[in-house]
Each structure stands twice: as structure tokens, then as C-alpha cells.
Design an enzyme around this catalytic site. Sequence first.
Site, PDB file in Angstrom:
ATOM      1  N   LYS A 111     -13.966  -0.571  -4.132  1.00  0.00           N
ATOM      2  CA  LYS A 111     -15.089  -0.243  -3.247  1.00  0.00           C
ATOM      3  C   LYS A 111     -16.201   0.435  -4.046  1.00  0.00           C
ATOM      4  O   LYS A 111     -17.377   0.109  -3.895  1.00  0.00           O
ATOM      5  CB  LYS A 111     -14.644   0.706  -2.134  1.00  0.00           C
ATOM      6  CG  LYS A 111     -13.751   0.068  -1.102  1.00  0.00           C
ATOM      7  CD  LYS A 111     -13.462   1.058   0.018  1.00  0.00           C
ATOM      8  CE  LYS A 111     -12.312   0.590   0.873  1.00  0.00           C
ATOM      9  NZ  LYS A 111     -11.790   1.619   1.743  1.00  0.00           N
TER      10      LYS A 111
ATOM     11  N   GLU B  54       0.826  -1.214   0.000  1.00  0.00           N
ATOM     12  CA  GLU B  54       0.000   0.000   0.000  1.00  0.00           C
ATOM     13  C   GLU B  54       0.857   1.260   0.000  1.00  0.00           C
ATOM     14  O   GLU B  54       0.424   2.308  -0.463  1.00  0.00           O
ATOM     15  CB  GLU B  54      -0.933   0.029   1.219  1.00  0.00           C
ATOM     16  CG  GLU B  54      -2.226  -0.699   0.985  1.00  0.00           C
ATOM     17  CD  GLU B  54      -3.296  -0.454   2.054  1.00  0.00           C
ATOM     18  OE1 GLU B  54      -3.068   0.342   2.987  1.00  0.00           O
ATOM     19  OE2 GLU B  54      -4.349  -1.086   1.964  1.00  0.00           O
TER      20      GLU B  54
ATOM     21  N   HIS C  67       8.982 -26.421  -1.438  1.00  0.00           N
ATOM     22  CA  HIS C  67       8.325 -27.529  -2.132  1.00  0.00           C
ATOM     23  C   HIS C  67       7.166 -27.050  -3.001  1.00  0.00           C
ATOM     24  O   HIS C  67       6.356 -27.856  -3.460  1.00  0.00           O
ATOM     25  CB  HIS C  67       7.856 -28.568  -1.104  1.00  0.00           C
ATOM     26  CG  HIS C  67       9.000 -29.155  -0.341  1.00  0.00           C
ATOM     27  ND1 HIS C  67       9.551 -30.381  -0.625  1.00  0.00           N
ATOM     28  CD2 HIS C  67       9.741 -28.637   0.667  1.00  0.00           C
ATOM     29  CE1 HIS C  67      10.574 -30.608   0.193  1.00  0.00           C
ATOM     30  NE2 HIS C  67      10.711 -29.561   0.993  1.00  0.00           N
TER      31      HIS C  67
HETATM   32  O1  PA5 Z   1      -3.746   0.915   5.850  1.00  0.00           O
HETATM   33  C1  PA5 Z   1      -4.877   1.318   5.634  1.00  0.00           C
HETATM   34  O2  PA5 Z   1      -5.169   2.529   5.711  1.00  0.00           O
HETATM   35  C2  PA5 Z   1      -5.986   0.374   5.314  1.00  0.00           C
HETATM   36  O3  PA5 Z   1      -5.543  -0.916   5.138  1.00  0.00           O
HETATM   37  C3  PA5 Z   1      -7.011   0.376   6.430  1.00  0.00           C
HETATM   38  O4  PA5 Z   1      -6.380   0.012   7.618  1.00  0.00           O
HETATM   39  C4  PA5 Z   1      -8.156  -0.562   6.132  1.00  0.00           C
HETATM   40  O5  PA5 Z   1      -8.739  -0.244   4.908  1.00  0.00           O
HETATM   41  C5  PA5 Z   1      -9.210  -0.482   7.224  1.00  0.00           C
HETATM   42  O6  PA5 Z   1      -9.672   0.820   7.371  1.00  0.00           O
HETATM   43  P1  PA5 Z   1     -10.492   1.260   8.632  1.00  0.00           P
HETATM   44  O7  PA5 Z   1      -9.642   1.115   9.836  1.00  0.00           O
HETATM   45  O8  PA5 Z   1     -10.856   2.690   8.374  1.00  0.00           O
HETATM   46  O9  PA5 Z   1     -11.710   0.365   8.702  1.00  0.00           O
END
Ligand code: PA5
Length: 445
Positions: free
Chosen positions: A420, A285, A306
Site C-alpha cells: 500500500k 494473514e 488435470h
Molecule cells: O483481514 C483483514 O484485516 C484484511 O483482509 C481486511 O479485511 C481488508 O484489508 C479490508 O479492510 P477494510 O475492511 O478495513 O477495508
Amino acid sequence: MSIKFNAKHLNGFVRDEEFAAIYPQVELAHQMLESKTGPGNDFLGWTDLPVAYDKEEFARIKAAAARIRSDSDVLVVIGIGGSYLGARAVIEAVKGAMYNCTVQDGPQIFFAGNSISPAYLQDILDCCRGKRVSVNIISKSGTTTEPALAFRVFKKYLEDTVGVEEARRRIYATTDRARGTLKQLADAEGWETFVVPDDVGGRYSVLTAVGLLPIACAGCDIDALMKGAADAMAEYSVLSPDNACYRYAAARNILYRKGKAVELMACYEPNFTMMNEWYKQLYGESEGKDQKGLMPTSVVFSTDLHSMGQFVQDGARIMFETVVDIKKPTRDLFIERSADNFDGLDFLADQNMSVVNHKALEGTVLAHTDGGVPNILLELDSLSEYDLGGLIYFFERACAVSGYLLGVNPFDQPGVESYKKNMFALLGKPGYEDRKAELEAKLAD
Ligand code: PA5
């Protein structure tokens, strides 16, 4: 703190001059972090979190964990991405992947809300039946679909089984300090709440209440975890060509610029599997944007020798490996000599199994480098809370520097919105009508 960056197996792949050449860029990245002038500088709360955390909340986390450990057989932790991976990673690394089978003095811990699988959710509900259950809902935004859906199910389960009042006592919400649906709901219902700080993004949040409450509920020592992170912060925030964390960030980028676009995180310890998943989210990310980035992947060896071993040895030369070499296993097993050597394995006997595991590591590193895969070794003393705290901080800081070396903002994640929007449109969420028609036409083609 003792994470050692061992570059021995980069010989023939990366020259000292290349480290020297990239160092001015490392200096710049370091300065951007320190002066908070780089892209995403609103999200640098994690940089001094190991010392600047909220001490009053830390005490409340410990108190809540003690209460949950005494009044619950099961804790359901609901969250996804950064609101899920870190807690599970630390619990499994310290207590073992079999934690739910071996635990004797605390609750079993199940992680929900990290998918939309009905079968998975039903299985967790089955694990809860007849047991004393508490729930920790974790969502910074408070609006993420997967955890919100799971929470709807578990809130009702609790209310149906113990009543509304008792359910209120058994729900703990970790969310934004002031904003969001979950915070409003928590205040209205009177659930105990914990904070995801504004300046700490989800994937950097394991050392906040997001990770600390579930980790403490598993009986892990969160003081040691924070101390390890604090010692790592002191060591890896220093600008120096010898800074192991910065050398790792530099090596990744040198290799990337030479066409090694895939990083394979390898560990010889199955209990590290979820740490691999945490690392993949952190780096994926943070770096995968603007059509750039190293692709983080992972293996657990010798298991995956393996399955993936053939590709690593002999497939497309697109990768390098980062091997987390854990020096001291959490538990060992002495291999005894057999009376008749029925299996021909006595050459392995009279020593600990960890010695055999380490020889597998050494043999594999040599085979893979011979096969043209550069290997970085990150040497870690153990999977104790202290060492994991250090490793977490090491990876977080290296990720930030590595992202700046790549020229991306390591702290945003614009790409995760696309799926989303499509999902909401296809499900008929109000406001998405045009997109729905467009997507359905594409699906019908
Ligand atoms: O790193 C990030 O920002 C995302 O992976 C969020 O943690 C994830 O989408 C969950 O978001 P939230 O805590 O708002 O539910």
C-alpha cells in the site's frame, strides 16, 4: 456438530507420540485463548460471537435483507479481503457458484472493490444497467483503496440513475461502530449502517454483518449458519486430546516441523472454491509472519488433478493435503445405462454421480499418500448453512491455535501495509514524496 478429523492417512507420516508430544503446547494455546493473554488478545471477539452477537442488529440484518430481496434485482457488495471473501464463500457453497444464473427469488449478487481492474468494474456496471440496484459497502477501516474507489463509482451510478434521495435508501454501509471516514459519511448521508465489532479482525468477520447481510440477501438461512457455529463453539472450545479442531491444528504444526511447509486444501466440489479462498486469507494473514508459517494453497479436484495432479503426486515433497470430504452433495445426478454403451462408461451407470466423485477422492488420497504426501481428511456432512457455520468456526479456532503453536500473533497483518505504501507513493499521495523518488529510481534502474 460433526466435523470429523480423520487421521488414517497420516499413518507413516505422523506417530501418536508426536500428537502426545505437542499436546502441552496445545493446552497452552487453548489457555491463552480462553484467558485472553496471548498476542493479539484484543481481537478475540470471534471466539464467542456465535452466541454473543448483537441480537438487535441481527434482526435489522434480516429486515434489510428482506427489503433488498424485494426491491432489488442486483446487490453490489463492495469490499476486499476479510470484508469480501466470507460472504462470497458461503453464498457459493450453499447456493452454488452459478447463483447469479439460477437465482429466481432474490437479487443477483456481484462483488466489487476486490481489485483495481477497470474491466471488471465496467462489467459489473453493465450487469446493473436497467435493473434495480442496491449497494452494500463493507470496510472496517473505511479507507481501503480498492473498495473506496469502487464505491465512488457505484455511489455516482446510483445517484445518476435513481437520484440522490433514492440512492441514500439503497446504500447500506458495514463499518466501524464509531470511527472512520465511511462511518462519518454514512451518518451524514443517512445510510443504514451495520457494525464490524472492534474486537473482530477482518478475516474473522464472516459471522458479523460483514458476511451476514450479503449471505441473507442471497436467501441463505443465517439462523442455521449461527446455530452451526454455536454448536461448533461448544464442541471445539473444550480442551481435550480428542478435540478435532485442536488435532487439526496440532497435525499441521507437526507436519510443518517436519518440512511440510505447504498445506494444500483440497475439495471435490467446485462450489467450495471460494471457501478455499476464504481459508487461504484466514491462514495466510494469520500465520505468514516473522519469516515463518505454513503456506496455504488450494485445489478443486478432480478439476485440478488435470493441472496440479502431477506436481502433487511426483513433485517436490514440500506439502501435505487437507481434504474436505463432503458426505452429502447438495444435488445429485443419477447416471443412466446407455442402450449401446457407446462410450464404454456403463461400468459407472446405475448409481449417483456423487458415488463416482467419492471414489475419485478415495483413489486420489491413496495415490498421493503413496507418493509421499500426508493427507488429513476433514469430514463434513454437507454444505448446508448449519454445517458451514460449524466449519467456519472450526477453521477460525484451529487457525488461532495453530498460530500460537507457531509462535506468531495470529491476529495482526503488518505485512499487508508494504504494498500500500509503495502504491500510494507511486500514485503521488501527499506525504509520500520521499518514498516516491526512491521507488521511481529503483524502477528506472
Ligand atoms: O483481514 C483483514 O484485516 C484484511 O483482509 C481486511 O479485511 C481488508 O484489508 C479490508 O479492510 P477494510 O475492511 O478495513 O477495508
